[in-house]
Design a protein around this motif. Structure first.
Motif, short mmCIF file in Angstrom:
data_model
loop_
_atom_site.label_atom_id
_atom_site.label_comp_id
_atom_site.label_asym_id
_atom_site.label_seq_id
_atom_site.Cartn_x
_atom_site.Cartn_y
_atom_site.Cartn_z
N PHE A 140 1.30 5.65 13.79
CA PHE A 140 1.53 4.31 14.31
C PHE A 140 0.79 3.32 13.43
CE2 PHE A 140 0.54 0.86 17.40
CZ PHE A 140 1.85 0.49 17.68
N ARG A 141 1.45 2.22 13.09
CA ARG A 141 0.86 1.18 12.24
C ARG A 141 0.28 1.75 10.95
NH1 ARG A 141 -1.81 -2.86 16.72
NH2 ARG A 141 0.19 -3.46 17.60
N ASN A 142 1.05 2.63 10.35
CA ASN A 142 0.71 3.25 9.06
C ASN A 142 -0.59 4.04 9.10
OD1 ASN A 142 1.98 3.61 6.52
ND2 ASN A 142 0.34 2.46 5.57
N LEU A 159 5.68 9.81 5.33
CA LEU A 159 5.38 9.04 4.13
C LEU A 159 4.88 7.67 4.56
CD1 LEU A 159 8.60 9.96 2.13
CD2 LEU A 159 6.32 10.90 1.79
N PRO A 160 4.30 6.88 3.64
CA PRO A 160 3.84 5.55 4.03
C PRO A 160 4.95 4.74 4.72
CG PRO A 160 3.07 6.07 1.83
CD PRO A 160 4.02 7.16 2.24
N LYS A 209 0.83 -1.20 0.00
CA LYS A 209 0.00 0.00 0.00
C LYS A 209 0.87 1.25 0.00
CE LYS A 209 -3.60 1.95 2.91
NZ LYS A 209 -4.37 1.76 4.11
N LYS A 210 0.60 2.18 -0.91
CA LYS A 210 1.41 3.40 -1.04
C LYS A 210 0.75 4.61 -0.39
CE LYS A 210 4.46 1.54 -3.83
NZ LYS A 210 5.80 1.70 -4.17
N THR A 211 -0.36 4.42 0.30
CA THR A 211 -1.03 5.51 1.00
C THR A 211 -1.29 5.07 2.44
OG1 THR A 211 -3.25 4.76 0.40
CG2 THR A 211 -2.18 6.33 -1.10
#
Length: 79
Positions: free
Chosen positions: A69-71, A36-37, A2-4
């Motif tokens: 946290f955790r993306n 960023l991601p 995932k890039k977002t």
């Protein structure tokens, strides 16, 4: 991969922004920084300035804090 990542910017009364982002630029307490991601987990105070989401959405803030946290990015700001 995932890039977002999900971003939520809120003050005590309402959600100011909620959505997916590729980048969030923040006025950190000591210096400006970008998330960023898959950035490392971080909690930081924010000073007066602008939060910029994906180089296009700009939200002026007085001060606040950010937790990544955790993306997932959650930003709490003063009104």
């Amino acid at each position: 991969m995932k890039k977002t990542f999900p971003v939520r910017i809120m003050n005590p009364k309402h959600i100011m922004f909620e959505g997916e982002a590729q980048s969030v630029f923040l006025p950190g307490d000591l210096a400006e920084f970008e998330i960023l991601p898959y950035h490392a987990p971080i909690v930081s105070l924010l000073r007066a300035g602008q939060v910029v989401v994906d180089w296009s959405t700009v939200i002026a803030i007085r001060r606040g804090m950010v937790k990544f946290f955790r993306n997932e990015c959650v930003i709490l700001v003063e009104e």
